[in-house]
Design a protein around this motif. Structure first.
Motif, short mmCIF file in Angstrom:
data_model
loop_
_atom_site.label_atom_id
_atom_site.label_comp_id
_atom_site.label_asym_id
_atom_site.label_seq_id
_atom_site.Cartn_x
_atom_site.Cartn_y
_atom_site.Cartn_z
N VAL A 1 -11.28 2.54 4.95
CA VAL A 1 -9.97 2.88 4.36
C VAL A 1 -9.94 4.34 3.93
O VAL A 1 -8.94 5.04 4.09
N GLU B 1 -6.87 -2.66 -3.54
CA GLU B 1 -7.80 -3.68 -3.05
C GLU B 1 -7.08 -5.03 -2.92
O GLU B 1 -7.31 -5.78 -1.95
N MET C 1 0.85 -1.20 0.00
CA MET C 1 0.00 0.00 0.00
C MET C 1 0.89 1.25 0.00
O MET C 1 1.84 1.34 0.77
N ASP D 1 -3.87 -5.46 -2.34
CA ASP D 1 -2.96 -5.39 -1.18
C ASP D 1 -3.73 -5.58 0.12
O ASP D 1 -3.23 -6.22 1.06
N LEU D 2 -4.93 -4.99 0.21
CA LEU D 2 -5.71 -5.05 1.45
C LEU D 2 -6.61 -6.28 1.50
O LEU D 2 -7.21 -6.56 2.54
#
Length: 324
Positions: free
Chosen positions: A64, A40, A1, A42-43
């Motif tokens: 977020v 998205e 991120m 990465d999370l």
């Protein structure tokens, strides 16, 4: 991120569509879409629902988005704080001074720093060089200035020699020794002779210049310049001191006493820092200021030596072993 991805997410929320957000972020729409997709990924959460051409944030997306705005605001504050630090509008400075360096440099340097950078937090500690070195190693000081000839050898220190400042013997106006035009150290010892704590080599040099054995050359030792000045004015003491602005102030001036058979005396001060440690902008400004003050070529308004020469008279020869 990455912050860049968070910036794209905030732009999407503010603009309401991928097309307008891409334009605001100076990207193509596919590039912006890929940035959001990567965030998205990465999370591992869906942040935006893209159905029917509308942009709607999911619960995770709203979470977020709120944190992204906080992080971006903090990042902006960091940039502003660094700019302020570089401009010395904020920050702190912790400097150590050897006792006599404090008398010679402390007041004028602190005054100039306060005038030029009034928002800085500045702390000055006065101690002997070995104590200052310990504090420097503990990161309690940014740097210190002292006579380093007796400083115990220590790894990890970096030394920058400062310009020499002449040192002389001084007495009060009207002192009986001034009538001689020039005296020996033995004659000066008819009166109290005072000095700061001198490096061992310097003290030994003076001891070799006298024939008297009834007392040490310097029978009074004090590292406070104001106290030495008081001794000269009130007790007819002969004092050894640098030609510094801290020596003469007020209405009562001290005059140089010519002492025979002594060649030129000078200070031997260094700026001491931790090796491989980057100095803060405030510390860099302070070291530059000190160099200007001690360099006679820097100009009559900033030089300690030039400022201090005017009130005294009768330049004294000095010794190859510089004064402490």
């Amino acid at each position: 991120m990455q912050l860049r991805q968070l910036q794209h997410l905030v732009a999407l929320a503010e603009q309401g569509s991928f097309g307008r957000a891409a334009e605001a972020a100076h990207l193509t729409q596919p590039a912006l879409s890929r940035s959001i997709d990567k965030l998205e990924e990465d999370l591992q959460a869906r942040l935006v629902d893209r159905a029917y051409g509308q942009v709607r944030f999911t619960a995770a997306g709203e979470l977020v988005l709120a944190r992204a705005r906080e992080l971006l605001a903090d990042a902006g504050q960091v940039r502003r704080d660094v700019r302020m630090l570089q401009g010395l509008s904020t920050g702190s400075l912790q400097v150590g001074l050897g006792p006599f360096a404090a008398g010679m440099l402390g007041r004028p340097a602190l005054s100039l720093m306060a005038q030029r950078h009034p928002q800085l937090v500045v702390r000055i500690d006065v101690a002997d060089p070995n104590s200052l070195s310990e504090r420097l190693h503990r990161r309690q000081l940014d740097l210190f200035i002292a006579d380093t000839r007796d400083l115990k050898k220590q790894p990890g220190l970096q030394f920058k020699r400062l310009p020499n400042v002449a040192a002389s013997f001084f007495v009060r106006e009207g002192h009986p020794l001034l009538a001689h035009g020039g005296v020996t150290l033995d004659q000066a010892m008819d009166y109290p002779v005072a000095s700061p704590n001198l490096p061992a080599a310097v003290a030994s040099h003076f001891d070799k210049q006298v024939k008297r054995v009834d007392r040490p050359v310097f029978n009074m030792v004090c590292d406070d310049l104001g106290t030495l000045r008081h001794l000269a004015l009130t007790a007819d003491a002969v004092i050894l001191a640098p030609d510094a602005v801290g020596l003469n102030h007020g209405t009562e001036s001290l005059l140089r006493l010519r002492v025979k058979r002594l060649t030129r005396m000078q200070t031997h001060y260094s700026i001491v820092m931790l090796a491989n440690r980057t100095l803060s902008p405030a510390a860099l400004a302070f070291t530059a200021l000190v160099h200007d003050m001690m360099d006679p070529a820097a100009g009559s308004t900033s030089s300690v030596a030039a400022t201090a020469r005017s009130p005294a008279a009768g330049a004294a020869p000095a010794s190859p072993a510089a004064a402490g």
